[in-house]
Design an enzyme around this catalytic site. Structure first.
Site, PDB file in Angstrom:
ATOM      1  N   THR A   2       3.593  -6.680   3.224  1.00  0.00           N
ATOM      2  CA  THR A   2       3.970  -6.789   1.818  1.00  0.00           C
ATOM      3  C   THR A   2       5.237  -5.987   1.536  1.00  0.00           C
ATOM      4  O   THR A   2       6.192  -6.489   0.962  1.00  0.00           O
ATOM      5  CB  THR A   2       2.823  -6.282   0.918  1.00  0.00           C
ATOM      6  N   ASN A  58       6.328   8.650   8.595  1.00  0.00           N
ATOM      7  CA  ASN A  58       5.064   9.369   8.536  1.00  0.00           C
ATOM      8  C   ASN A  58       4.949  10.451   9.593  1.00  0.00           C
ATOM      9  O   ASN A  58       4.421  11.514   9.330  1.00  0.00           O
ATOM     10  CB  ASN A  58       3.892   8.395   8.676  1.00  0.00           C
ATOM     11  N   GLU A  92      -2.808  -7.884  -2.073  1.00  0.00           N
ATOM     12  CA  GLU A  92      -4.273  -7.874  -2.063  1.00  0.00           C
ATOM     13  C   GLU A  92      -4.743  -6.797  -3.029  1.00  0.00           C
ATOM     14  O   GLU A  92      -4.024  -5.847  -3.313  1.00  0.00           O
ATOM     15  CB  GLU A  92      -4.792  -7.679  -0.645  1.00  0.00           C
ATOM     16  N   THR A 121       1.047   1.802  12.630  1.00  0.00           N
ATOM     17  CA  THR A 121      -0.150   1.249  12.006  1.00  0.00           C
ATOM     18  C   THR A 121      -0.312  -0.218  12.380  1.00  0.00           C
ATOM     19  O   THR A 121      -1.325  -0.812  12.082  1.00  0.00           O
ATOM     20  CB  THR A 121      -0.067   1.361  10.478  1.00  0.00           C
ATOM     21  N   ASN A 176       1.862  11.968   0.821  1.00  0.00           N
ATOM     22  CA  ASN A 176       2.423  11.412  -0.402  1.00  0.00           C
ATOM     23  C   ASN A 176       2.838  12.492  -1.385  1.00  0.00           C
ATOM     24  O   ASN A 176       3.812  12.340  -2.104  1.00  0.00           O
ATOM     25  CB  ASN A 176       1.423  10.459  -1.063  1.00  0.00           C
ATOM     26  N   GLU A 213      25.999   8.389  -9.248  1.00  0.00           N
ATOM     27  CA  GLU A 213      26.758   9.480  -8.644  1.00  0.00           C
ATOM     28  C   GLU A 213      26.324   9.714  -7.200  1.00  0.00           C
ATOM     29  O   GLU A 213      27.121  10.103  -6.362  1.00  0.00           O
ATOM     30  CB  GLU A 213      26.504  10.759  -9.444  1.00  0.00           C
ATOM     31  N   GLN A 223       0.815  -1.218   0.000  1.00  0.00           N
ATOM     32  CA  GLN A 223       0.000   0.000   0.000  1.00  0.00           C
ATOM     33  C   GLN A 223       0.847   1.267   0.000  1.00  0.00           C
ATOM     34  O   GLN A 223       0.619   2.170  -0.801  1.00  0.00           O
ATOM     35  CB  GLN A 223      -0.943   0.021   1.204  1.00  0.00           C
TER      36      GLN A 223
END
EC number: 3.6.5.-
Length: 453
Positions: A145, A206, A71, A179, A228, A254, A11
């Site tokens: 994941t 976050n 998923e 989370t 994001n 570099e 995600q």
């Protein structure tokens, strides 16, 4: 050409990926359906943006990217979103069941089933490249994941494309915001893989991003979209030199050459300036000196660690927009005179600068103001060890009681892997400590040798 293939896993990887490609498209004038009205020559393969986009015979530009999740929900958002026509349907790969925040599921049981398909897609993208430069991997280390399948893919990429560089953009666990309960486990296990299989890892967390949104953009309750878009600006600045022609261009390799003094010490701290809302920008004159100062402010760091507690080993400044080398040199000279920014004594100069004349682009209706110039800093500093030791400590508290371990063992993982990964990270903390230590005592030893001859 120096093509780069982006791989977005889980995600976090997919959602940061969406924000990045949205921004890339705006920067290059590519429409959501992949057409580029400004580009008259179909099949002109020498344009700089072709490092990230491949062009079809019909003049459609397709991102060199793969989206993978175990998923379907997050992938379905891409399949039905604004940019659904941009991607080749085969580039979006989703499984049926989730990794359930479990590294072992992502790495052993469920990830195993999908990994060959993913590598096959990556191979197709790689075959389309004339001179593949490397991979950019986007994932979070706290989930199942991003950590499990992410590590598995990196291991396999090391085998298949040994010499190509692999840069990872990792959303690492934050001190307060979590989370999942098992974040420390997943994170330690995947950092163990990042140590071995990536050349450079950019850590983002976050909580630090929330703070930046609150403090600089006055967003009281930042959403993932806000975060994001911020991450996308940083990544866009890092990759701008690959996608545009500039004065002082910086290649992916570099970066590594200039930022990584020892192979294991490759966890980078990033920051970006100016992060400012449209209302404020209207009243401010953001000179090169000002934005250069503000990227060194601890409050603007994208990872929760205080650079004043560590020493810098190397630092890259990527400017874009209306910037000339003279201003950059003056700004850097000022920074060097500041006592707050300490370099290790074995790396006296430590600054690499890149300039790109393409001004920063912002997403219409987004939070950031349109500005004339911006700078992104990537630093290799010993302060990042703070973030590592925080995760290690949380890991130790749970592992001492073997809490939740049965979920991992039940998926075919051995308990020894936990201790192996943890020992590796303990060694890494030690490495950071030694790198930052004064080398003064070393000089005395050399003099002793002198007397023997």
């Amino acid at each position: 050409m120096r093509e780069c293939i982006s791989i977005h896993i889980g995600q976090a990887g997919i959602q940061t990926g969406n924000a990045c490609w949205e921004l890339y498209c705006l920067e290059h004038g590519i429409q959501p359906d992949g057409q580029m009205p400004s580009d008259k020559t179909i099949g002109g393969g020498d344009d700089a943006f072709n490092t990230f986009f491949s062009e079809t015979g019909a003049g459609k530009h397709v991102p060199r990217a793969v989206y993978v999740d175990l998923e379907p929900t997050v992938c379905d958002e891409v399949r039905t979103g604004t940019y659904r026509q941009l991607y080749h349907p085969e580039q979006i790969i989703s499984g049926k069941e989730d990794a359930a925040n479990n590294y072992a599921r992502g790495h052993y049981t469920i990830g195993k089933e999908i990994v060959d398909l993913v590598l096959d897609r990556i191979r197709k993208l790689a075959d389309n490249c004339t001179g593949l430069q490397g991979f950019l991997v986007f994932h979070a280390t706290g989930g199942g994941t991003g950590s499990g399948l992410g590590s598995l893919l990196l291991e396999r990429l090391s085998v298949d494309y040994g010499r190509k560089s692999k840069l990872s953009f990792a959303i690492t666990p934050a001190p307060q915001v979590a989370t999942a309960v098992v974040e420390p486990y997943n994170s330690v296990l995947s950092t163990h893989a990042l140590l071995e299989h990536t050349d450079c890892t950019f850590c983002l967390d976050n909580e630090a991003l929330y703070d930046v949104c609150r403090r600089n953009l006055d967003i009281e309750r930042p959403t993932y979209t806000n975060l994001n878009r911020l991450v996308a600006q940083v990544i866009s600045s890092l990759t701008a030199s690959l996608r545009f022609d500039g004065a002082l261009n910086v290649d992916v390799t570099e970066f590594q050459t200039n930022l990584v003094p020892y192979p294991r010490i490759h966890f980078m701290l990033t920051s970006y300036a100016p992060i400012i809302s449209a209302e404020k920008a209207y009243h401010e004159q953001l000179s090169v000196a000002e934005i250069t100062n503000s990227v060194f402010e601890p409050a603007g760091m994208m990872t929760n660690c205080d650079p004043r507690h560590g020493k810098y080993m190397a630092c890259c400044l990527m400017y874009r927009g209306d910037v000339v080398p003279k201003d950059v040199n003056a700004a850097v000279a000022t920074i060097k005179t500041k006592r707050t920014i300490q370099f290790v004594d074995w790396c006296p100069t430590g600054f690499k600068c890149g300039i790109n004349y393409q001004p920063p682009t912002v997403v219409p209706g987004g939070d950031l103001a349109r500005v004339q110039r911006a700078v992104c800093m990537v630093a290799n500093t010993t302060a990042i060890a703070e973030a590592l030791s925080r995760i290690d400590h949380k890991f130790d508290l749970m592992y001492a009681k073997r809490a939740f371990v049965h979920w991992y063992v039940g998926e075919g993982m051995e308990e020894g892997e936990f201790s192996e990964a943890r020992e590796d990270l303990a060694a890494l903390e030690k490495d950071y400590e030694e790198v930052g230590a004064e080398t003064a005592e070393g000089e005395g030893e050399e003099e002793d040798f002198g007397e023997e001859y």
